[in-house]
Motif scaffolding. Structure first.
Motif, PDB file in Angstrom:
ATOM      1  N   ALA A  20      18.980   3.863   9.331  1.00 31.51           N
ATOM      2  CA  ALA A  20      18.067   4.318   8.791  1.00 31.51           C
ATOM      3  C   ALA A  20      17.176   5.505   7.753  1.00 31.51           C
ATOM      4  O   ALA A  20      16.809   5.779   6.920  1.00 31.51           O
ATOM      5  N   LEU A  21      17.083   6.393   8.879  1.00 38.43           N
ATOM      6  CA  LEU A  21      16.111   7.536   8.407  1.00 38.43           C
ATOM      7  C   LEU A  21      17.091   8.463   7.517  1.00 38.43           C
ATOM      8  O   LEU A  21      16.767   8.883   6.518  1.00 38.43           O
ATOM      9  N   VAL A  22      18.658   8.259   7.917  1.00 37.98           N
ATOM     10  CA  VAL A  22      20.153   9.218   6.847  1.00 37.98           C
ATOM     11  C   VAL A  22      19.451   8.647   4.972  1.00 37.98           C
ATOM     12  O   VAL A  22      20.323   8.949   4.584  1.00 37.98           O
ATOM     13  N   THR A  80      15.511  -0.358   1.500  1.00 40.35           N
ATOM     14  CA  THR A  80      15.314  -1.611   2.143  1.00 40.35           C
ATOM     15  C   THR A  80      16.628  -1.165   3.566  1.00 40.35           C
ATOM     16  O   THR A  80      17.060  -0.363   3.122  1.00 40.35           O
ATOM     17  N   ASP A  81      15.895  -1.242   4.450  1.00 37.46           N
ATOM     18  CA  ASP A  81      16.265  -1.086   5.831  1.00 37.46           C
ATOM     19  C   ASP A  81      17.183  -2.768   6.474  1.00 37.46           C
ATOM     20  O   ASP A  81      15.386  -3.369   6.647  1.00 37.46           O
ATOM     21  N   GLU A  82      17.825  -2.392   6.280  1.00 40.56           N
ATOM     22  CA  GLU A  82      18.720  -4.041   6.759  1.00 40.56           C
ATOM     23  C   GLU A  82      19.683  -4.366   7.870  1.00 40.56           C
ATOM     24  O   GLU A  82      20.219  -5.147   8.045  1.00 40.56           O
ATOM     25  N   TYR A 113       0.991  -1.191  -0.271  1.00 41.53           N
ATOM     26  CA  TYR A 113      -0.390   0.332   0.154  1.00 41.53           C
ATOM     27  C   TYR A 113       0.325   0.786  -0.065  1.00 41.53           C
ATOM     28  O   TYR A 113       0.894   1.895  -0.416  1.00 41.53           O
ATOM     29  N   GLU A 114       2.004   1.423   1.016  1.00 40.06           N
ATOM     30  CA  GLU A 114       3.057   2.816   0.919  1.00 40.06           C
ATOM     31  C   GLU A 114       4.025   3.074   0.019  1.00 40.06           C
ATOM     32  O   GLU A 114       3.815   4.275  -1.161  1.00 40.06           O
ATOM     33  N   LYS A 115       4.274   1.287  -1.032  1.00 38.51           N
ATOM     34  CA  LYS A 115       4.367   2.152  -2.320  1.00 38.51           C
ATOM     35  C   LYS A 115       3.123   2.405  -3.431  1.00 38.51           C
ATOM     36  O   LYS A 115       3.676   3.603  -4.442  1.00 38.51           O
ATOM     37  N   LYS A 170      -3.788  -4.560  13.581  1.00 38.33           N
ATOM     38  CA  LYS A 170      -3.199  -4.594  12.374  1.00 38.33           C
ATOM     39  C   LYS A 170      -2.399  -5.713  11.547  1.00 38.33           C
ATOM     40  O   LYS A 170      -2.062  -6.610  12.504  1.00 38.33           O
ATOM     41  N   MET A 171      -2.248  -5.231  10.486  1.00 35.34           N
ATOM     42  CA  MET A 171      -1.786  -6.599   8.996  1.00 35.34           C
ATOM     43  C   MET A 171      -0.204  -6.485   9.574  1.00 35.34           C
ATOM     44  O   MET A 171       0.462  -5.921   9.237  1.00 35.34           O
ATOM     45  N   SER A 172       0.387  -7.167  10.127  1.00 35.01           N
ATOM     46  CA  SER A 172       1.759  -7.984   9.643  1.00 35.01           C
ATOM     47  C   SER A 172       2.517  -9.357  10.242  1.00 35.01           C
ATOM     48  O   SER A 172       1.251  -9.931  10.463  1.00 35.01           O
TER      49      SER A 172
HETATM   50  N1  MSP Z   1      12.315  -0.018   8.840  1.00 38.97           N
HETATM   51  C1  MSP Z   1      11.797   1.376   9.205  1.00 38.97           C
HETATM   52  C2  MSP Z   1      11.543   2.010   8.361  1.00 38.97           C
HETATM   53  C3  MSP Z   1      12.469   2.745   8.011  1.00 38.97           C
HETATM   54  S1  MSP Z   1      12.151   4.433   7.715  1.00 38.97           S
HETATM   55  C4  MSP Z   1      13.789   5.076   7.557  1.00 38.97           C
HETATM   56  C5  MSP Z   1      10.287  -0.021   9.480  1.00 38.97           C
HETATM   57  N2  MSP Z   1       9.873  -1.165   8.106  1.00 38.97           N
HETATM   58  S2  MSP Z   1       8.289  -2.212   7.856  1.00 38.97           S
HETATM   59  O1  MSP Z   1       8.765  -2.984   7.666  1.00 38.97           O
HETATM   60  O2  MSP Z   1       8.152  -2.360   9.563  1.00 38.97           O
HETATM   61  O3  MSP Z   1       7.549  -1.447   7.996  1.00 38.97           O
HETATM   62  C6  MSP Z   1       7.607  -0.510   6.719  1.00 38.97           C
HETATM   63  C7  MSP Z   1       6.163   0.366   6.373  1.00 38.97           C
HETATM   64  O4  MSP Z   1       5.135   0.199   6.221  1.00 38.97           O
HETATM   65  C8  MSP Z   1       6.207   1.398   7.637  1.00 38.97           C
HETATM   66  O5  MSP Z   1       5.922   2.751   6.516  1.00 38.97           O
HETATM   67  C9  MSP Z   1       4.690   1.612   8.172  1.00 38.97           C
HETATM   68  O6  MSP Z   1       3.779   1.737   8.865  1.00 38.97           O
HETATM   69  C10 MSP Z   1       3.980   0.519   6.994  1.00 38.97           C
HETATM   70  N3  MSP Z   1       3.353  -0.385   7.162  1.00 38.97           N
HETATM   71  C11 MSP Z   1       3.376  -1.580   7.694  1.00 38.97           C
HETATM   72  N4  MSP Z   1       2.420  -2.464   8.541  1.00 38.97           N
HETATM   73  C12 MSP Z   1       1.521  -1.444   7.577  1.00 38.97           C
HETATM   74  C13 MSP Z   1      -0.282  -2.515   7.548  1.00 38.97           C
HETATM   75  N5  MSP Z   1      -0.766  -2.977   8.313  1.00 38.97           N
HETATM   76  N6  MSP Z   1      -0.874  -1.064   6.600  1.00 38.97           N
HETATM   77  C14 MSP Z   1      -0.576  -0.175   6.449  1.00 38.97           C
HETATM   78  N7  MSP Z   1       1.048   0.655   6.330  1.00 38.97           N
HETATM   79  C15 MSP Z   1       1.720  -0.532   7.343  1.00 38.97           C
HETATM   80  O7  MSP Z   1       9.547   0.439   9.957  1.00 38.97           O
END
Ligand code: MSP
Length: 514
Positions: free
Chosen positions: A230-232, A48-50, A23-25, A292-294
């Motif tokens: 990561a923020l950098v 990607t944050d590695e 979604y974010e993309k 929350k989907m995760s």
């Molecule tokens: N690595 C960090 C971000 C560093 S940015 C300098 C991180 N990664 S993440 O993989 O957990 O999440 C990446 C993005 O996906 C975040 O913006 C997060 O909010 C988004 N999402 C992850 N799960 C989500 C949902 N279920 N719904 C919408 N977006 C969510 O955080």
């Protein structure tokens, strides 16, 4: 040309992408495409944050070196992008040299300036969130909230960044720039958070505890805290591109707004004398049955299953139509099917089919010119005159879901116009007046379809290109001109048919239980 630099959060390289990541993309891509249409010079970065504990632990579990693990996961995230029709200009990995160098330079600069100091730390640490906790983070019964996972007590020497020194500045900045964060109410939440004194930020992890990170340039016995690293990326990703920084928007999820993006990041930049991004867009979460989907809760939906089954356009349409940027949305396969069938297959699909079919039947496939403008035509012209500027303004304010609703309302109105004019009846008449009305109806429906497509193309680029293709039409370079009702299709030869949104063999499936 106005420079417009937009970023997504960079995803943790410790699992497969799910719907939230996709979604974010898609949201960022819709904004990027819209800005390009508006004439901006867009640069779009994702990646990607590695580094960090989670990645190190996941690699250990698989019994492979962390770099190899990251290579695999990062490739999976990257491979998703073209499948979602994402038009990113670059993809950054925090394990790349170009990034590591900028992080180390920044750390050295802040260390030399005296904004980083060493001190002993005793406290509780959450591995899942990769952060130190405070007493105020505990539940009322003294336990730690579920979101922190395993919490352990540790004592160690570490390096700290003087966040507190910049607190008053940040409060003033946010007070002066009240629209820095979208939606605006989130900015109020940040200011609430800043009412409590900030603790300085621990920005190092001793190597004995965590090896997988960027070594501090002034003490190789430590690696950099993963958020500081990561923020950098937003900055390191464009350091070699003059004129791109500052970012126009960082698009992120609401969970990573406070403190990383709304507190650490602006303070890091301010301390380093680097201009701040112009804004942050914090979107909501995709939920499943309210949760929350995760990856960690095991209810993640594989976005690519939906894309394989229904195509990238339908997938993008659903995400953007369903979610009001900033708020949460529940994902249900039933709702997906309702929008797919009623809005795409029936409403838009029907208009495409009727236009092609009737132009083929009654005008030998060549779009005629409109000859009359009676009330039926005038009503549709007026609706368009209202819809087009309204949709542009809505998109400028990130109200893409409402813009799609208005666009689809215009499609519905065009279908109603066709019912009213009933070209199938006019086609049977040999009267000159009816023939003129028939030509007008065919021209009007084709033009209305072309216009609707112009408003849909940043959301459904593939479908838009296909529809323009069967209408024998190539849009011009200036998007706003495409939104003017005219006779751009007069004389164009259309294809006889196009199946855009076929009836699915099976409906969208619910997320597999992990
Ligand atoms: N690595 C960090 C971000 C560093 S940015 C300098 C991180 N990664 S993440 O993989 O957990 O999440 C990446 C993005 O996906 C975040 O913006 C997060 O909010 C988004 N999402 C992850 N799960 C989500 C949902 N279920 N719904 C919408 N977006 C969510 O955080």
């Amino acid at each position: 040309m106005k420079s417009f630099y937009i970023t997504t959060a960079i995803d943790y390289a410790n699992g497969s992408p799910h719907l939230g990541h996709a979604y974010e993309k898609v949201l960022t891509d819709v904004i990027a495409r819209f800005r390009r249409q508006m004439g901006d010079q867009v640069h779009f970065l994702t990646g990607t944050d590695e580094h960090g504990q989670k990645v190190q632990a996941s690699a250990r579990k698989r019994g492979i070196p962390p770099q190899q693990f990251c290579d695999e996961v990062s490739a999976e995230f990257r491979a998703m992008l073209p499948k979602l029709a994402i038009t990113n200009d670059d993809f950054i990995r925090t394990t790349e040299e170009r990034h590591k160098k900028v992080v180390r330079d920044l750390l050295q600069q802040l260390f030399d300036k005296g904004d980083i100091y060493k001190a002993e730390y005793r406290g509780f640490y959450s591995t899942r969130q990769e952060q130190f906790l405070q007493e105020k983070d505990r539940n009322p019964d003294g336990t730690w909230p579920e979101i922190f996972g395993d919490v352990t007590e540790i004592v160690e020497s570490n390096y700290f960044f003087k966040l507190r020194q910049y607190q008053a500045w940040l409060v003033e900045f946010l007070t002066k720039n009240e629209n820095w964060i979208f939606p605006r109410y989130r900015q109020t939440q940040v200011l609430e958070f800043l009412k409590e004194p900030l603790n300085d930020l621990c920005i190092s992890r001793p190597k004995e505890r965590l090896e997988w990170g960027i070594p501090l340039p002034f003490d190789e016995g430590y690696v950099t805290y993963v958020w500081f690293d990561a923020l950098v990326n937003y900055y390191s990703g464009v350091i070699d591109r003059p004129g791109v920084w500052p970012a126009t928007y960082h698009v992120i999820g609401k969970d990573i707004l406070v403190p990383p993006h709304a507190v650490y990041w602006p303070i890091m930049l301010q301390a380093a004398g680097v201009p701040l991004p112009l804004g942050i867009i914090a979107h909501g979460w995709w939920l499943q049955r309210g949760a929350k989907m995760s990856k960690s809760t095991g209810n993640a939906l594989n976005p690519l299953d939906l894309v394989d089954q229904f195509g990238a356009d339908a997938f993008r349409y659903f995400l953007i139509r369903e979610m009001n940027v900033g708020q949460d949305s529940d994902f249900t396969p039933e709702q997906f099917m309702v929008r797919y069938n009623s809005e795409l297959a029936n409403n838009l699909g029907n208009l495409v089919n009727r236009t092609l079919n009737m132009t083929t039947r009654f005008a030998a496939g060549v779009v005629p010119s409109a000859e009359v403008a009676e009330e039926a035509e005038r009503e549709l012209h007026e609706l368009w005159a209202k819809t087009a500027p309204e949709c542009v303004a809505l998109c400028e304010g990130f109200q893409f879901h409402t813009a799609l609703e208005r666009t689809m309302f215009f499609v519905t109105a065009t279908n109603a116009y066709i019912e009213k004019r009933a070209p199938w009846k006019l086609g049977k008449s040999t009267e000159a007046k009816d023939q003129a009305l028939l030509r007008t109806a065919l021209a009007t429906m084709a033009e209305a379809l072309r216009l609707a497509v112009a408003l849909l193309q940043h959301v459904m680029p593939g479908a838009a290109a296909k529809i323009n293709g069967v209408l024998g039409y190539t849009p011009g370079p200036v998007w706003r001109e495409e939104l003017v009702w005219g006779a751009k299709l007069a004389g164009a030869t259309v294809a006889p048919a196009l199946v855009l949104f076929p009836r699915p063999e099976k409906p969208a499936a619910p997320a597999a239980k992990a």
